[in-house]
Design an enzyme around this catalytic site. Sequence first.
Site, PDB file in Angstrom:
ATOM      1  N   TRP A 101       0.812  -1.549   0.225  1.00  0.00           N
ATOM      2  CA  TRP A 101      -0.132   0.170   0.092  1.00  0.00           C
ATOM      3  C   TRP A 101       0.848   1.426  -0.060  1.00  0.00           C
ATOM      4  CZ3 TRP A 101      -4.325  -0.866  -2.036  1.00  0.00           C
ATOM      5  CH2 TRP A 101      -4.589  -2.666  -1.729  1.00  0.00           C
ATOM      6  N   ASP A 171      -2.402   6.527   6.408  1.00  0.00           N
ATOM      7  CA  ASP A 171      -3.414   5.065   6.171  1.00  0.00           C
ATOM      8  C   ASP A 171      -4.018   4.850   7.146  1.00  0.00           C
ATOM      9  OD1 ASP A 171      -4.593   3.561   4.618  1.00  0.00           O
ATOM     10  OD2 ASP A 171      -2.956   2.948   2.837  1.00  0.00           O
ATOM     11  N   LYS A 195     -13.429  -2.210   5.964  1.00  0.00           N
ATOM     12  CA  LYS A 195     -12.603  -2.921   7.061  1.00  0.00           C
ATOM     13  C   LYS A 195     -13.708  -2.942   8.415  1.00  0.00           C
ATOM     14  CE  LYS A 195      -8.558  -2.245   4.272  1.00  0.00           C
ATOM     15  NZ  LYS A 195      -8.864  -3.548   3.147  1.00  0.00           N
TER      16      LYS A 195
HETATM   17  N1  PMP Z   1      -4.329   1.305   2.133  1.00  0.00           N
HETATM   18  C1  PMP Z   1      -4.588   0.242   2.781  1.00  0.00           C
HETATM   19  C2  PMP Z   1      -3.798  -0.132   4.238  1.00  0.00           C
HETATM   20  C3  PMP Z   1      -5.800  -1.346   2.076  1.00  0.00           C
HETATM   21  O1  PMP Z   1      -5.663  -1.712   3.206  1.00  0.00           O
HETATM   22  C4  PMP Z   1      -6.104  -0.942   0.991  1.00  0.00           C
HETATM   23  C5  PMP Z   1      -7.439  -2.332   1.261  1.00  0.00           C
HETATM   24  N2  PMP Z   1      -6.463  -3.153   0.599  1.00  0.00           N
HETATM   25  C6  PMP Z   1      -6.123  -0.119   0.354  1.00  0.00           C
HETATM   26  C7  PMP Z   1      -5.273   1.649   1.035  1.00  0.00           C
HETATM   27  C8  PMP Z   1      -6.840   0.066  -0.917  1.00  0.00           C
HETATM   28  O2  PMP Z   1      -7.951   0.176  -0.654  1.00  0.00           O
HETATM   29  P1  PMP Z   1      -9.004   0.835  -1.572  1.00  0.00           P
HETATM   30  O3  PMP Z   1     -10.148  -0.221  -2.507  1.00  0.00           O
HETATM   31  O4  PMP Z   1     -10.409   1.400  -0.801  1.00  0.00           O
HETATM   32  O5  PMP Z   1      -8.728   2.054  -2.363  1.00  0.00           O
END
Ligand code: PMP
Length: 360
Positions: A101, A171, A195
């Site tokens: 991420w 994040d 989540k």
């Molecule tokens: N950051 C983290 C820490 C994540 O776990 C995720 C999704 N698993 C995301 C960003 C991306 O999120 P989204 O699918 O809502 O764009």
Amino acid sequence: MKRVYNFSAGPAVLPEEVLKIAADEMLCYGDSGMSVMEMSHRSKVFDDIINAAEADLRKLMNIPNNYKVLFLQGGATTQFSMVPMNLMKQGVVDFIHTGAWSEKAIEEASRYGTVHVIASSEDNDFTCIPDLTNLTISEDADYVHMVQNNTIYGTRFTSLPNTLGKVLVSDMSSNILSEPFKVEDFGIIFAGAQKNIGPAGTTIVIIREDLITKDVLKGTPLMLQYHIHASKKSMYNTPPTYGIYICGLVFKHLLANGGVEEMYKKNLKKANLLYDYLDQSNLFKGTVNKEDRSLMNITFKTNSEDLNKKFIAEAKNHDLVNLKGHRSVGGMRASVYNAMPYDGVKALVEFMKQFESENV
Ligand code: PMP
């Protein structure tokens, strides 16, 4: 109707009480005569829903008055571009690189300016949080970006980097509301809802007011400007109304159940139950550095891919589902967000013991 224990990393388990309220209110919300899904976002009744959701989140996280709460769309991924487009003034960002991420956020930020990776756990396959002592913060950094909890690898920060006064952007997609944070320590906190908060489609952004300016990168679409969303109270266009309503129900549920402090206690208890078992098992092993273990995403494996597969398949037959690790790392991952009951983790550990006795 049978509900299973759902260990999905997201979209993920929601509190059953919340789902029941939503079911009861599906056809008619209050005396509105319609479903929340059907009502105008400009109506008084929806205005009350979004205002209550914001007020309850402020209570849960002790959000100071000089921070705005935005309910946006586009997932956490959209924040990977929105943050640099709005915050880059000098064109430099410092990143703490802890996995997939941060990698995606780095890729995006690099399109607008220069990225300095000031710490990384890549050499350790992201199985730990990098050393945060003596970080070289760039003099001209506009902000420092971190991922508070690493959903794929199962690590989390237990302390914050010293950014030497630079804005810290976090994040928190996979651990918001799971443990107490001091919002004042951050310039921006963002999280996809799917989540720990609600359904996919809503993104929460908590942003300090002085970071909301019209001075954004040239060409930034209006939809990607914080000041547009902040000045319109998340109503610049049609917000994800039903998602916001469910988030609001989850916030109420958390407040009625002791808030974030209580969630943290419960999360520690759940995580310890599984980690303690892993630490003495002859078959299963945790995959990350002990000090850096996530409370939300617990990663583990056996010593053989075949046994991992067998375990995941048999667990499913015991109504313990979505235990497969992320495709990039393999093994197993149990995501145990706020809404996963202690009994779910207990059932998982019981099954692991049984599997171990049959396969060692
Ligand atoms: N950051 C983290 C820490 C994540 O776990 C995720 C999704 N698993 C995301 C960003 C991306 O999120 P989204 O699918 O809502 O764009």
